[in-house]
Motif scaffolding. Sequence first.
Motif, PDB file in Angstrom:
ATOM      1  N   LYS A   1       0.841  -1.191   0.000  1.00  0.00           N
ATOM      2  CA  LYS A   1       0.000   0.000   0.000  1.00  0.00           C
ATOM      3  C   LYS A   1       0.879   1.246   0.000  1.00  0.00           C
ATOM      4  CE  LYS A   1      -0.547   0.344   5.032  1.00  0.00           C
ATOM      5  NZ  LYS A   1      -1.537   0.468   6.135  1.00  0.00           N
ATOM      6  N   ALA A   2       0.335   2.340  -0.548  1.00  0.00           N
ATOM      7  CA  ALA A   2       1.066   3.600  -0.638  1.00  0.00           C
ATOM      8  C   ALA A   2       1.212   4.236   0.744  1.00  0.00           C
ATOM      9  CB  ALA A   2       0.352   4.558  -1.582  1.00  0.00           C
ATOM     10  N   VAL A   3       2.307   4.978   0.930  1.00  0.00           N
ATOM     11  CA  VAL A   3       2.548   5.734   2.155  1.00  0.00           C
ATOM     12  C   VAL A   3       2.612   7.216   1.775  1.00  0.00           C
ATOM     13  CG1 VAL A   3       4.073   6.130   4.120  1.00  0.00           C
ATOM     14  CG2 VAL A   3       3.855   3.831   3.163  1.00  0.00           C
ATOM     15  N   PRO A   4       1.574   7.979   2.038  1.00  0.00           N
ATOM     16  CA  PRO A   4       1.592   9.394   1.662  1.00  0.00           C
ATOM     17  C   PRO A   4       2.516  10.217   2.551  1.00  0.00           C
ATOM     18  CG  PRO A   4      -0.405   8.874   2.888  1.00  0.00           C
ATOM     19  CD  PRO A   4       0.304   7.578   2.668  1.00  0.00           C
ATOM     20  N   GLY A   5       3.049  11.310   1.975  1.00  0.00           N
ATOM     21  CA  GLY A   5       3.832  12.256   2.758  1.00  0.00           C
ATOM     22  C   GLY A   5       5.233  11.818   3.095  1.00  0.00           C
ATOM     23  N   LEU A   6       5.744  10.830   2.381  1.00  0.00           N
ATOM     24  CA  LEU A   6       7.107  10.346   2.634  1.00  0.00           C
ATOM     25  C   LEU A   6       7.882  10.401   1.328  1.00  0.00           C
ATOM     26  CD1 LEU A   6       8.968   9.097   4.815  1.00  0.00           C
ATOM     27  CD2 LEU A   6       8.193   6.845   4.050  1.00  0.00           C
ATOM     28  N   GLY A   7       8.860  11.307   1.233  1.00  0.00           N
ATOM     29  CA  GLY A   7       9.606  11.493  -0.008  1.00  0.00           C
ATOM     30  C   GLY A   7       8.688  11.911  -1.138  1.00  0.00           C
ATOM     31  N   ASP A   8       9.107  11.631  -2.374  1.00  0.00           N
ATOM     32  CA  ASP A   8       8.265  11.898  -3.539  1.00  0.00           C
ATOM     33  C   ASP A   8       7.209  10.821  -3.712  1.00  0.00           C
ATOM     34  OD1 ASP A   8       9.748  14.157  -4.148  1.00  0.00           O
ATOM     35  OD2 ASP A   8      11.127  13.058  -5.448  1.00  0.00           O
ATOM     36  N   SER A   9       7.568   9.593  -3.343  1.00  0.00           N
ATOM     37  CA  SER A   9       6.669   8.454  -3.457  1.00  0.00           C
ATOM     38  C   SER A   9       7.166   7.377  -2.509  1.00  0.00           C
ATOM     39  CB  SER A   9       6.638   7.926  -4.898  1.00  0.00           C
ATOM     40  OG  SER A   9       5.779   6.828  -5.035  1.00  0.00           O
ATOM     41  N   ALA A  10       6.230   6.654  -1.903  1.00  0.00           N
ATOM     42  CA  ALA A  10       6.635   5.605  -0.966  1.00  0.00           C
ATOM     43  C   ALA A  10       5.533   4.561  -0.864  1.00  0.00           C
ATOM     44  CB  ALA A  10       6.935   6.190   0.414  1.00  0.00           C
ATOM     45  N   TYR A  11       5.936   3.337  -0.545  1.00  0.00           N
ATOM     46  CA  TYR A  11       4.969   2.286  -0.310  1.00  0.00           C
ATOM     47  C   TYR A  11       5.505   1.301   0.715  1.00  0.00           C
ATOM     48  CZ  TYR A  11       7.753  -0.569  -3.607  1.00  0.00           C
ATOM     49  OH  TYR A  11       8.759  -1.251  -4.244  1.00  0.00           O
ATOM     50  N   GLU A  12       4.583   0.667   1.417  1.00  0.00           N
ATOM     51  CA  GLU A  12       4.898  -0.371   2.383  1.00  0.00           C
ATOM     52  C   GLU A  12       4.468  -1.722   1.833  1.00  0.00           C
ATOM     53  OE1 GLU A  12       4.529   1.167   6.936  1.00  0.00           O
ATOM     54  OE2 GLU A  12       2.643   1.017   5.816  1.00  0.00           O
ATOM     55  N   THR A  13       5.243  -2.738   2.128  1.00  0.00           N
ATOM     56  CA  THR A  13       4.818  -4.113   1.892  1.00  0.00           C
ATOM     57  C   THR A  13       4.878  -4.812   3.237  1.00  0.00           C
ATOM     58  OG1 THR A  13       5.814  -4.019  -0.301  1.00  0.00           O
ATOM     59  CG2 THR A  13       5.134  -6.166   0.488  1.00  0.00           C
ATOM     60  N   THR A  14       3.715  -5.187   3.756  1.00  0.00           N
ATOM     61  CA  THR A  14       3.645  -5.714   5.108  1.00  0.00           C
ATOM     62  C   THR A  14       2.974  -7.079   5.130  1.00  0.00           C
ATOM     63  OG1 THR A  14       1.520  -4.609   5.519  1.00  0.00           O
ATOM     64  CG2 THR A  14       3.525  -3.398   6.080  1.00  0.00           C
ATOM     65  N   SER A  15       3.391  -7.889   6.096  1.00  0.00           N
ATOM     66  CA  SER A  15       2.804  -9.202   6.328  1.00  0.00           C
ATOM     67  C   SER A  15       2.991  -9.495   7.811  1.00  0.00           C
ATOM     68  CB  SER A  15       3.500 -10.258   5.470  1.00  0.00           C
ATOM     69  OG  SER A  15       4.775 -10.575   6.012  1.00  0.00           O
ATOM     70  N   PRO A  16       2.404 -10.559   8.319  1.00  0.00           N
ATOM     71  CA  PRO A  16       2.637 -10.875   9.735  1.00  0.00           C
ATOM     72  C   PRO A  16       4.109 -11.100  10.074  1.00  0.00           C
ATOM     73  CG  PRO A  16       0.699 -12.028   8.956  1.00  0.00           C
ATOM     74  CD  PRO A  16       1.344 -11.404   7.745  1.00  0.00           C
TER      75      PRO A  16
ATOM     76  N   HIS B   1       9.577   1.342   1.229  1.00  0.00           N
ATOM     77  CA  HIS B   1      10.409   1.748   0.097  1.00  0.00           C
ATOM     78  C   HIS B   1      10.105   3.209  -0.212  1.00  0.00           C
ATOM     79  CE1 HIS B   1      10.786  -2.662  -0.795  1.00  0.00           C
ATOM     80  NE2 HIS B   1       9.570  -2.643  -0.289  1.00  0.00           N
ATOM     81  N   VAL B   2      11.144   4.008  -0.447  1.00  0.00           N
ATOM     82  CA  VAL B   2      10.961   5.443  -0.657  1.00  0.00           C
ATOM     83  C   VAL B   2      11.747   5.908  -1.873  1.00  0.00           C
ATOM     84  CG1 VAL B   2      11.251   7.747   0.334  1.00  0.00           C
ATOM     85  CG2 VAL B   2      10.627   5.833   1.811  1.00  0.00           C
ATOM     86  N   LEU B   3      11.102   6.752  -2.657  1.00  0.00           N
ATOM     87  CA  LEU B   3      11.766   7.487  -3.738  1.00  0.00           C
ATOM     88  C   LEU B   3      11.797   8.954  -3.340  1.00  0.00           C
ATOM     89  CD1 LEU B   3      12.772   7.744  -6.762  1.00  0.00           C
ATOM     90  CD2 LEU B   3      10.379   8.223  -7.315  1.00  0.00           C
ATOM     91  N   ASP B   4      12.973   9.554  -3.322  1.00  0.00           N
ATOM     92  CA  ASP B   4      13.124  10.967  -2.989  1.00  0.00           C
ATOM     93  C   ASP B   4      14.152  11.570  -3.924  1.00  0.00           C
ATOM     94  OD1 ASP B   4      12.642  13.328  -1.669  1.00  0.00           O
ATOM     95  OD2 ASP B   4      13.912  12.891   0.053  1.00  0.00           O
ATOM     96  N   GLY B   5      13.682  12.237  -4.990  1.00  0.00           N
ATOM     97  CA  GLY B   5      14.601  12.717  -6.009  1.00  0.00           C
ATOM     98  C   GLY B   5      15.263  11.537  -6.683  1.00  0.00           C
ATOM     99  N   GLY B   6      16.581  11.539  -6.709  1.00  0.00           N
ATOM    100  CA  GLY B   6      17.322  10.432  -7.300  1.00  0.00           C
ATOM    101  C   GLY B   6      17.669   9.339  -6.318  1.00  0.00           C
TER     102      GLY B   6
END
Length: 216
Positions: free
Chosen positions: A131-146, A152-157
């Motif tokens: 799922k996406a994580v808003p407000g972190l770098g330019d783009s970010a997402y979490e992959t979670t399980s038990p 993961h974060v993209l911030d510029g290069g």
Amino acid sequence: MTSTVWAAVLHGTGYGHTQAPDLRGYHLDGSPCTTENLRPLTDALGVQHFDFDPGVTHKGAALDHVACTLSAVASLGDSWTTTYTANVTVDLHKKTDPRTEFEDAAHTQDLTRAVSGPGGYIPNPDPGVTKAVPGLGDSAYETTSPTRQAVHVLDGGAVLTLTIDAANQWQGTGTPKPDSDGAPLHPALADTTSLRPNLVPTMRTLMRVLSSPASP
């Protein structure tokens, strides 16, 4: 002559050249896997001793890369222990924008991996949810399980990844005590759900440290 003129026109317009991505001040000076850099995650583990693996660091004309590991062992009692492993990777793209590659990875991310089972190694039955994580770098997402958490974060290069997973080990003699169903008292993969809220705050700490001005 025509080819020469056309080449000059393309050069003048910048055709075939892309602007280098903004690194936002990120730099790789030493390994980022320290207890300070990975707080509050390291605090949440509640252990006193950590083992540090500096991993690999590579600096090149187009890409700077680092991958490292911080691990800790906690006692579960009854001769069982849990080994927690935090992994960090950082890629600084100096020539090409990693955005498209990052967005593709977000759609294909899968935590499926081989785990030890009674008959050898079997696919992990716990692939996780992205799922996406808003407000972190330019783009970010979490992959979670038990059993495994990742952000993961993209911030510029810069592309940064932080994961935490864990495994239970029997440290006693003989065979471990089974539960009422005859299964091992503690499964091979340990539940890391309680650590999930610490991942994004820890990534913010890591981003702040790696983008701060380097010490003279």
